[in-house]
Design a protein around this motif. Structure first.
Motif, PDB file in Angstrom:
ATOM      1  N   ARG A  85       0.828  -1.222   0.000  1.00 19.19           N
ATOM      2  CA  ARG A  85       0.000   0.000   0.000  1.00 19.19           C
ATOM      3  C   ARG A  85       0.858   1.265   0.000  1.00 19.19           C
ATOM      4  O   ARG A  85       0.404   2.344   0.419  1.00 19.19           O
ATOM      5  CB  ARG A  85      -0.937  -0.007   1.226  1.00 19.19           C
ATOM      6  CG  ARG A  85      -2.129  -0.941   1.051  1.00 19.19           C
ATOM      7  CD  ARG A  85      -2.994  -0.987   2.313  1.00 19.19           C
ATOM      8  NE  ARG A  85      -2.376  -1.801   3.342  1.00 19.19           N
ATOM      9  CZ  ARG A  85      -2.525  -3.134   3.440  1.00 19.19           C
ATOM     10  NH1 ARG A  85      -3.287  -3.780   2.568  1.00 19.19           N
ATOM     11  NH2 ARG A  85      -1.933  -3.819   4.398  1.00 19.19           N
ATOM     12  N   HIS A 114      -0.925   4.964   1.262  1.00 15.67           N
ATOM     13  CA  HIS A 114      -0.865   5.448   2.645  1.00 15.67           C
ATOM     14  C   HIS A 114      -0.046   6.742   2.701  1.00 15.67           C
ATOM     15  O   HIS A 114       0.560   7.170   1.721  1.00 15.67           O
ATOM     16  CB  HIS A 114      -0.288   4.382   3.581  1.00 15.67           C
ATOM     17  CG  HIS A 114       1.139   4.003   3.303  1.00 15.67           C
ATOM     18  ND1 HIS A 114       2.197   4.887   3.368  1.00 15.67           N
ATOM     19  CD2 HIS A 114       1.690   2.801   2.964  1.00 15.67           C
ATOM     20  CE1 HIS A 114       3.323   4.268   3.095  1.00 15.67           C
ATOM     21  NE2 HIS A 114       3.045   3.009   2.834  1.00 15.67           N
ATOM     22  N   ASP A 155       1.110   2.444   7.694  1.00 17.50           N
ATOM     23  CA  ASP A 155       0.086   1.505   7.250  1.00 17.50           C
ATOM     24  C   ASP A 155      -0.509   0.824   8.471  1.00 17.50           C
ATOM     25  O   ASP A 155       0.054  -0.137   9.012  1.00 17.50           O
ATOM     26  CB  ASP A 155       0.702   0.474   6.300  1.00 17.50           C
ATOM     27  CG  ASP A 155      -0.346  -0.407   5.634  1.00 17.50           C
ATOM     28  OD1 ASP A 155      -1.506  -0.417   6.094  1.00 17.50           O
ATOM     29  OD2 ASP A 155      -0.004  -1.080   4.647  1.00 17.50           O
ATOM     30  N   ALA A 156      -1.650   1.329   8.927  1.00 17.77           N
ATOM     31  CA  ALA A 156      -2.279   0.796  10.141  1.00 17.77           C
ATOM     32  C   ALA A 156      -2.659  -0.670   9.971  1.00 17.77           C
ATOM     33  O   ALA A 156      -2.568  -1.459  10.919  1.00 17.77           O
ATOM     34  CB  ALA A 156      -3.510   1.622  10.496  1.00 17.77           C
ATOM     35  N   VAL A 157      -3.073  -1.040   8.767  1.00 19.98           N
ATOM     36  CA  VAL A 157      -3.465  -2.431   8.518  1.00 19.98           C
ATOM     37  C   VAL A 157      -2.263  -3.354   8.677  1.00 19.98           C
ATOM     38  O   VAL A 157      -2.337  -4.401   9.343  1.00 19.98           O
ATOM     39  CB  VAL A 157      -4.076  -2.578   7.114  1.00 19.98           C
ATOM     40  CG1 VAL A 157      -4.374  -4.044   6.815  1.00 19.98           C
ATOM     41  CG2 VAL A 157      -5.342  -1.740   6.989  1.00 19.98           C
ATOM     42  N   ALA A 158      -1.128  -2.985   8.082  1.00 22.26           N
ATOM     43  CA  ALA A 158       0.075  -3.814   8.165  1.00 22.26           C
ATOM     44  C   ALA A 158       0.593  -3.904   9.598  1.00 22.26           C
ATOM     45  O   ALA A 158       1.057  -4.959  10.041  1.00 22.26           O
ATOM     46  CB  ALA A 158       1.156  -3.249   7.254  1.00 22.26           C
ATOM     47  N   ALA A 212      -1.207  -3.695  12.369  1.00 25.00           N
ATOM     48  CA  ALA A 212      -2.103  -4.576  13.119  1.00 25.00           C
ATOM     49  C   ALA A 212      -1.861  -6.036  12.756  1.00 25.00           C
ATOM     50  O   ALA A 212      -1.842  -6.913  13.630  1.00 25.00           O
ATOM     51  CB  ALA A 212      -3.556  -4.194  12.839  1.00 25.00           C
ATOM     52  N   GLN A 213      -1.659  -6.316  11.470  1.00 24.46           N
ATOM     53  CA  GLN A 213      -1.390  -7.687  11.040  1.00 24.46           C
ATOM     54  C   GLN A 213      -0.078  -8.196  11.636  1.00 24.46           C
ATOM     55  O   GLN A 213       0.011  -9.358  12.061  1.00 24.46           O
ATOM     56  CB  GLN A 213      -1.351  -7.752   9.516  1.00 24.46           C
ATOM     57  CG  GLN A 213      -2.704  -7.560   8.851  1.00 24.46           C
ATOM     58  CD  GLN A 213      -2.602  -7.492   7.333  1.00 24.46           C
ATOM     59  OE1 GLN A 213      -1.507  -7.326   6.770  1.00 24.46           O
ATOM     60  NE2 GLN A 213      -3.735  -7.623   6.651  1.00 24.46           N
ATOM     61  N   ARG A 252      -0.561  -9.074  15.337  1.00 28.89           N
ATOM     62  CA  ARG A 252      -1.275 -10.353  15.521  1.00 28.89           C
ATOM     63  C   ARG A 252      -0.368 -11.530  15.191  1.00 28.89           C
ATOM     64  O   ARG A 252      -0.349 -12.544  15.902  1.00 28.89           O
ATOM     65  CB  ARG A 252      -2.536 -10.380  14.649  1.00 28.89           C
ATOM     66  CG  ARG A 252      -3.659  -9.477  15.151  1.00 28.89           C
ATOM     67  CD  ARG A 252      -4.976  -9.836  14.473  1.00 28.89           C
ATOM     68  NE  ARG A 252      -4.916  -9.630  13.032  1.00 28.89           N
ATOM     69  CZ  ARG A 252      -5.249  -8.486  12.434  1.00 28.89           C
ATOM     70  NH1 ARG A 252      -5.662  -7.452  13.158  1.00 28.89           N
ATOM     71  NH2 ARG A 252      -5.184  -8.379  11.128  1.00 28.89           N
ATOM     72  N   GLY A 309       6.018  -4.198  10.675  1.00 30.12           N
ATOM     73  CA  GLY A 309       4.924  -3.500  10.019  1.00 30.12           C
ATOM     74  C   GLY A 309       5.346  -2.173   9.438  1.00 30.12           C
ATOM     75  O   GLY A 309       4.507  -1.344   9.097  1.00 30.12           O
ATOM     76  N   THR A 322       6.593   0.656   6.903  1.00 32.79           N
ATOM     77  CA  THR A 322       6.421   0.944   5.483  1.00 32.79           C
ATOM     78  C   THR A 322       7.778   1.286   4.864  1.00 32.79           C
ATOM     79  O   THR A 322       8.775   1.479   5.561  1.00 32.79           O
ATOM     80  CB  THR A 322       5.477   2.129   5.293  1.00 32.79           C
ATOM     81  OG1 THR A 322       6.088   3.297   5.898  1.00 32.79           O
ATOM     82  CG2 THR A 322       4.127   1.877   5.944  1.00 32.79           C
TER      83      THR A 322
END
Length: 249
Positions: free
Chosen positions: A97, A101, A105-108, A110-111, A114, A125, A127
């Motif tokens: 992304r 972005h 990258d908030a999605v990366a 968070a992934q 986890r 995570g 960028t």
């Protein structure tokens, strides 16, 4: 008979000088506040000025390079002189992304949190923008202090450089081997030609080396590096097809 001139009692008495008053607690507090404020203003001015300069001038050296006991092998290459599959490979491997972005990258993130909580191979995570900020202006390693500075410089380069310049700098300062920096030097080291002539497979191998350049080889890779390189190579056409590199055009 005494005269007025000789009568000391008739002379006006001089007032004694008042003792200097000690600095008030308020003034002392003001000084302690002003010192960090001046330091902060100086840092902001210096960092913004440096980012503006590097918008037009290649960074001459980085902290990582200076601390490398293996020396420095590097050669600056403009982005338009690098095979377009190389930035596509970097996007496929590091930051899908990147063009959408604004540095984070908030999605990366968070992934990655986890995944790391579940155990196994640690995944980051960050960028490409964050990695560029770290590589150019800071030092390697973790810590909240460095992460804070990284966030600040990430915001600056996103605002001042833009995506194309960020990718150009990233591909020129990222470590691609022992004592080797940038995809031009890495391409010559591994494949015997410049980054302008990279094949898709070669670009993917270089991208696979980037996370751990001291432990991975782009020539005849084995195990995870080979599988990871093949996976990146398969995703390069997807990056092009879906326009994930449109911000570089």
């Amino acid at each position: 008979m005494t005269t007025a001139r000789g009568d000391a009692s008739l002379r006006p008495m001089k007032k004694a000088k008042a003792a200097p008053k000690p600095a008030s607690a308020q003034k002392r507090r003001s000084r302690w506040i002003s010192i960090p404020l001046k330091v902060a203003i100086g840092f902001v001015g210096l960092s913004v000025g440096t980012v503006v300069i590097y918008r037009f001038v290649p960074p001459p050296v980085t902290i990582t390079m200076l601390l490398d006991p293996n020396g420095i092998t590097k050669e600056w290459k403009r982005l338009d002189a690098i095979d377009p599959d190389m930035p596509r490979a970097a996007i496929a491997a590091e930051d899908s992304r990147f063009c959408s972005h604004h540095g984070f990258d908030a999605v990366a993130i968070a992934q990655a949190m986890r995944h790391n909580a579940s155990g196994g191979r640690i995944r980051g995570g960050s960028t490409i923008s964050q990695q560029t900020a770290k590589n150019v202006f800071l030092w390697q390693g973790g810590g909240f202090v460095r992460k804070g500075f990284e966030a600040w410089f990430t915001v600056l380069i996103e605002a001042i450089w833009g995506k194309r310049r960020i990718m150009e700098v990233y591909l020129n300062v990222a470590e691609t081997g022992i004592g080797t920096y940038g995809v031009q030097a890495g391409s010559i080291r591994y494949f015997g030609h410049g980054a302008g002539k990279l094949s898709r497979a070669e670009a993917a191998r270089l991208a696979a080396v980037l996370p751990l350049p001291k432990k991975r080889e782009a020539i005849d890779p084995h195990g995870f590096t080979r599988r990871y390189g093949n996976s990146i190579s398969a995703r390069i056409p997807v990056v092009q097809r879906d326009g994930l590199d449109d911000c570089l055009n």
